[in-house]
Design an enzyme around this catalytic site. Structure first.
Site, mmCIF file in Angstrom:
data_model
loop_
_atom_site.group_PDB
_atom_site.id
_atom_site.type_symbol
_atom_site.label_atom_id
_atom_site.label_comp_id
_atom_site.label_asym_id
_atom_site.label_seq_id
_atom_site.Cartn_x
_atom_site.Cartn_y
_atom_site.Cartn_z
ATOM 1 N N GLY A 13 -39.196 -2.285 37.845
ATOM 2 C CA GLY A 13 -38.779 -2.378 36.446
ATOM 3 C C GLY A 13 -37.291 -2.232 36.197
ATOM 4 O O GLY A 13 -36.890 -1.895 35.075
ATOM 5 N N MET A 91 -45.647 -9.928 38.382
ATOM 6 C CA MET A 91 -46.083 -10.647 39.571
ATOM 7 C C MET A 91 -47.477 -11.268 39.423
ATOM 8 O O MET A 91 -48.198 -11.400 40.398
ATOM 9 C CB MET A 91 -46.010 -9.713 40.794
ATOM 10 C CG MET A 91 -44.583 -9.368 41.174
ATOM 11 S SD MET A 91 -43.567 -10.858 41.411
ATOM 12 C CE MET A 91 -42.000 -10.172 41.933
ATOM 13 N N ARG A 92 -47.848 -11.649 38.214
ATOM 14 C CA ARG A 92 -49.118 -12.344 37.996
ATOM 15 C C ARG A 92 -48.839 -13.773 37.560
ATOM 16 O O ARG A 92 -47.985 -13.995 36.688
ATOM 17 C CB ARG A 92 -49.950 -11.663 36.882
ATOM 18 C CG ARG A 92 -50.162 -10.172 37.041
ATOM 19 C CD ARG A 92 -50.945 -9.808 38.267
ATOM 20 N NE ARG A 92 -52.222 -10.504 38.366
ATOM 21 C CZ ARG A 92 -52.945 -10.568 39.490
ATOM 22 N NH1 ARG A 92 -52.488 -10.032 40.605
ATOM 23 N NH2 ARG A 92 -54.089 -11.186 39.488
ATOM 24 N N ASN A 108 -38.289 -15.794 31.853
ATOM 25 C CA ASN A 108 -38.492 -15.202 33.171
ATOM 26 C C ASN A 108 -37.133 -15.110 33.858
ATOM 27 O O ASN A 108 -36.227 -15.886 33.568
ATOM 28 C CB ASN A 108 -39.419 -16.090 34.006
ATOM 29 C CG ASN A 108 -39.702 -15.506 35.382
ATOM 30 O OD1 ASN A 108 -39.933 -14.297 35.517
ATOM 31 N ND2 ASN A 108 -39.669 -16.338 36.416
ATOM 32 N N HIS A 110 -35.554 -15.203 37.751
ATOM 33 C CA HIS A 110 -35.876 -15.503 39.149
ATOM 34 C C HIS A 110 -34.596 -15.315 39.966
ATOM 35 O O HIS A 110 -33.526 -15.785 39.559
ATOM 36 C CB HIS A 110 -36.393 -16.935 39.286
ATOM 37 C CG HIS A 110 -36.788 -17.278 40.692
ATOM 38 N ND1 HIS A 110 -37.965 -16.814 41.256
ATOM 39 C CD2 HIS A 110 -36.157 -17.987 41.656
ATOM 40 C CE1 HIS A 110 -38.040 -17.253 42.510
ATOM 41 N NE2 HIS A 110 -36.958 -17.958 42.774
ATOM 42 N N GLU A 175 -28.484 -9.758 38.135
ATOM 43 C CA GLU A 175 -29.626 -9.883 37.214
ATOM 44 C C GLU A 175 -29.492 -8.920 36.042
ATOM 45 O O GLU A 175 -29.786 -9.258 34.889
ATOM 46 C CB GLU A 175 -30.944 -9.603 37.945
ATOM 47 C CG GLU A 175 -31.315 -10.631 39.001
ATOM 48 C CD GLU A 175 -32.651 -10.328 39.654
ATOM 49 O OE1 GLU A 175 -33.636 -10.095 38.941
ATOM 50 O OE2 GLU A 175 -32.714 -10.323 40.901
HETATM 51 C C1 GAR Z 1 -36.249 -9.119 40.495
HETATM 52 O O1 GAR Z 1 -35.352 -9.405 41.536
HETATM 53 C C2 GAR Z 1 -36.742 -10.386 39.852
HETATM 54 O O2 GAR Z 1 -35.768 -11.386 39.772
HETATM 55 C C3 GAR Z 1 -37.839 -10.794 40.807
HETATM 56 O O3 GAR Z 1 -38.490 -9.587 41.128
HETATM 57 C C4 GAR Z 1 -37.545 -8.523 41.052
HETATM 58 C C5 GAR Z 1 -38.112 -7.474 40.134
HETATM 59 O O4 GAR Z 1 -37.324 -6.316 40.157
HETATM 60 N N1 GAR Z 1 -38.731 -11.736 40.210
HETATM 61 C C6 GAR Z 1 -39.287 -12.731 40.875
HETATM 62 O O5 GAR Z 1 -39.137 -12.917 42.066
HETATM 63 C C7 GAR Z 1 -40.160 -13.647 40.039
HETATM 64 N N2 GAR Z 1 -40.421 -14.862 40.745
HETATM 65 P P1 GAR Z 1 -37.429 -5.241 39.005
HETATM 66 O O6 GAR Z 1 -38.908 -4.858 38.897
HETATM 67 O O7 GAR Z 1 -36.611 -4.097 39.495
HETATM 68 O O8 GAR Z 1 -36.902 -5.859 37.757
#
Ligand code: GAR
Length: 215
Positions: A13, A91-92, A108, A110, A175
């Protein structure tokens, strides 16, 4: 009026935390109306609940089908008056009906410069491809994975000796800057989907460029 945002998470998160921090500013155009975790034991859920945010788990394992889970999430978002959904490490895979219902209202993030390196292990894909720049993308969600209209991107250098973990850490820091900015563009109405692309009103354009490697 601030837009009411629902954040969907499944784990750590950290992007949710960045959005929550940004939304504390009086002039931020969005407020966090709900945090929903698909995993009851997600670290991000405990963090949000400890801070008194309207956060709850909707355990995907408690639902017989993807559609049933999605409609439970939809009901929770609707109950909270959510107008925009921000996926943050959610992640769903969503059902076609849910994606259609929130199309144009769901973002979203990525961790790659889309359309490169969609799907799983984007940092491993980037290293295997030998790119010198990678980054992250905030996009509107559509039925095709990691393919919706792009709102904003941030780039970081890929360094000799990078591992998927070291690159992921550099991208993650980007991010945390990009997502609050991109959400603000959408929530304020400055970013709009037109003809399958996002048009953005009244933002400056960088006059520099990132050289990687540095001269
Ligand atoms: C982040 O790096 C996000 O970009 C990625 O999961 C991580 C979540 O981190 N998302 C994906 O890969 C979606 N395809 P977080 O829970 O610390 O935000």
């Amino acid at each position: 009026m601030k837009k009411r945002v629902g954040i969907l998470i499944s784990g750590r998160g950290s992007n949710m935390m960045a959005l929550v921090a940004a939304a504390r500013a009086a002039d931020y155009p969005a407020e966090i109306a709900a945090v929903i975790s698909s995993a009851p034991d997600a670290a991000g859920l405990a963090w949000a609940q400890a801070r008194g945010l309207p956060a709850r788990a909707i355990d995907h394992r408690a639902y017989p089908t993807r559609e049933a889970f999605d409609w439970a999430v939809d009901a929770a978002l609707t109950d909270a008056g959510v107008e925009l959904v921000a996926l943050a490490g959610f992640m769903r895979i969503q059902s076609v009906g849910f994606v259609a219902r929130w199309e144009g209202r769901q973002l979203n993030i990525h961790p790659s410069l889309l359309p490169l390196f969609k799907g799983l292990h984007p940092h491993r894909q980037a290293l295997d491809a030998g790119v010198k720049v990678s980054g992250c993308t905030v996009h509107f969600l559509t039925a095709d994975t990691d393919s919706g209209p792009i709102v904003a991107q941030a780039a970081v250098p890929v360094l000799d000796g990078d591992t998927p973990e070291s690159l992921a850490a550099r991208v993650l820091a980007a991010e945390h800057r990009l997502y609050p900015y991109a959400l603000a563009l959408v929530a304020s109405g400055r970013a709009r989907v037109e003809g399958g692309r996002v048009r953005i009103d009244a933002v400056g354009h960088p006059d520099g460029c990132l050289l990687s490697p540095q001269p």
